[in-house]
Write an enzyme that holds these catalytic residues in place. Sequence first.
Site, PDB file in Angstrom:
ATOM      1  N   GLY A  26       0.825  -1.196   0.000  1.00 37.97           N
ATOM      2  CA  GLY A  26       0.000   0.000   0.000  1.00 37.97           C
ATOM      3  C   GLY A  26       0.857   1.243   0.000  1.00 37.97           C
ATOM      4  N   GLN A  28       2.856   2.857   2.289  1.00 35.16           N
ATOM      5  CA  GLN A  28       4.241   2.689   2.717  1.00 35.16           C
ATOM      6  C   GLN A  28       4.904   1.494   2.042  1.00 35.16           C
ATOM      7  OE1 GLN A  28       6.371   4.444   4.569  1.00 35.16           O
ATOM      8  NE2 GLN A  28       4.891   6.079   4.933  1.00 35.16           N
ATOM      9  N   SER A  51      -4.246 -10.756  -4.118  1.00 36.18           N
ATOM     10  CA  SER A  51      -4.086  -9.313  -4.001  1.00 36.18           C
ATOM     11  C   SER A  51      -4.047  -8.629  -5.363  1.00 36.18           C
ATOM     12  CB  SER A  51      -2.797  -8.979  -3.243  1.00 36.18           C
ATOM     13  OG  SER A  51      -2.561  -7.589  -3.259  1.00 36.18           O
ATOM     14  N   GLU A  84      -4.907  -3.277  12.233  1.00 37.64           N
ATOM     15  CA  GLU A  84      -5.916  -4.235  12.675  1.00 37.64           C
ATOM     16  C   GLU A  84      -5.774  -5.611  12.031  1.00 37.64           C
ATOM     17  OE1 GLU A  84      -7.931  -1.742   9.379  1.00 37.64           O
ATOM     18  OE2 GLU A  84      -6.424  -1.486  10.961  1.00 37.64           O
ATOM     19  N   GLN A  86      -2.543  -6.908  11.329  1.00 32.84           N
ATOM     20  CA  GLN A  86      -1.181  -7.396  11.542  1.00 32.84           C
ATOM     21  C   GLN A  86      -1.085  -8.634  12.424  1.00 32.84           C
ATOM     22  OE1 GLN A  86       1.688  -4.460  12.757  1.00 32.84           O
ATOM     23  NE2 GLN A  86       1.280  -3.119  11.008  1.00 32.84           N
ATOM     24  N   HIS A 108       5.014   1.441  12.574  1.00 28.50           N
ATOM     25  CA  HIS A 108       4.166   1.965  13.650  1.00 28.50           C
ATOM     26  C   HIS A 108       4.178   0.921  14.752  1.00 28.50           C
ATOM     27  CE1 HIS A 108       1.122   3.957  15.895  1.00 28.50           C
ATOM     28  NE2 HIS A 108       0.104   3.231  15.500  1.00 28.50           N
ATOM     29  N   GLY A 134       3.515   7.495   2.001  1.00 31.69           N
ATOM     30  CA  GLY A 134       4.349   6.715   1.104  1.00 31.69           C
ATOM     31  C   GLY A 134       4.732   7.414  -0.183  1.00 31.69           C
ATOM     32  N   GLU A 231     -10.345  27.332   3.244  1.00 33.74           N
ATOM     33  CA  GLU A 231      -9.184  28.177   3.486  1.00 33.74           C
ATOM     34  C   GLU A 231      -8.221  27.600   4.523  1.00 33.74           C
ATOM     35  OE1 GLU A 231      -9.999  32.295   4.075  1.00 33.74           O
ATOM     36  OE2 GLU A 231     -11.367  32.413   2.363  1.00 33.74           O
TER      37      GLU A 231
END
Length: 331
Positions: A26, A28, A51, A84, A86, A108, A134, A231
């Site tokens: 994805g 990263q 995938s 969630e 991993q 992370h 990324g 803005e």
Amino acid sequence: MVQIYYDDDADLGILAGKTIAVIGYGSQGHAQAQNLNDSGLDVIVGLKDTSKSWAQAEKDGLKVMTVSAASAKADIVQILVPDELQSQIYANEIEPGLTAGNAIAFSHGFNIHFGQIVPPEGIDVFMIAPKAPGHMVRRTFVEGNGVPGLIAVHQDATGAATEIGLAYARGIGCTRAGLIETTFAEETETDLFGEQVDLCGGVTCMIKAAFETLVDAGYQPEIAYFETLHELKLIVDLIHEGGLAKMWNSVSNTAEYGGLTVGPKIINEQSIDAMYDALEKIQSGEFAREWVLESQAKRPVLNALERMERDHLIEEVGAELRSMMPWLDSE
């Protein structure tokens, strides 16, 4: 004293003869894998065999295997799938392929810090966290630069975890800009706090509340959108480029006086109490438990909140106004 590492502190030669598996492709994943590959390192990408990213990774010139095959082949496994997911992927497809002397890496610290992943002894565990999305990690690397990052070591089984982490960071370009030493706890807790209180949660709620206040007071939603949301980018860009000082120096005297006198009345003691409450829930693990259970239950609360966010008047008005600004698509 802050410890910052640069290219001269990192030896890519430490990774010679080692295979790095990047799990996930994805934001990263694609950036780190391509940067490592361009740095001359042996990289494979681990994905589900279904995938949609498989073909893209191969098109980008990378070797692709299933997660289990890549993990078994690699000496270093960088886990870059969503938080969630991993722990389950680790338990089912990564851990079985680990052997003593291997390393697992993260960008992370959530799953390590909150005990969702508990690596076996004999495995190095480190974190290299680029402080940019990324696409920026990739773009700056190609340009010959890099983004700052963080390094932390959770488990130093081989005695070389820091050196391996530094070499990895050099491979993705972070030591070109500077790599700050931290801990898994500090990175995780401050990252979650920033997301919830400021960068994502606080900002979006402030925008909606300001928008609703103007609309309820009888002002046109379109005008309210421009003044409370559109803005904001101008202000954030100034802060990003030169800190608060550049922003205050760039806006009108009227805006500066109004902002400095009214701002503390909006973000007041009650707001700060709420910030400390959020931090306490992060530090205690209460938020982590809540998010893990929410994920296991297929995200019913998050799904409902997303629907409510999409249905908010500010999104309806914003979509119409952004259609008048075709240049936004190219930013």
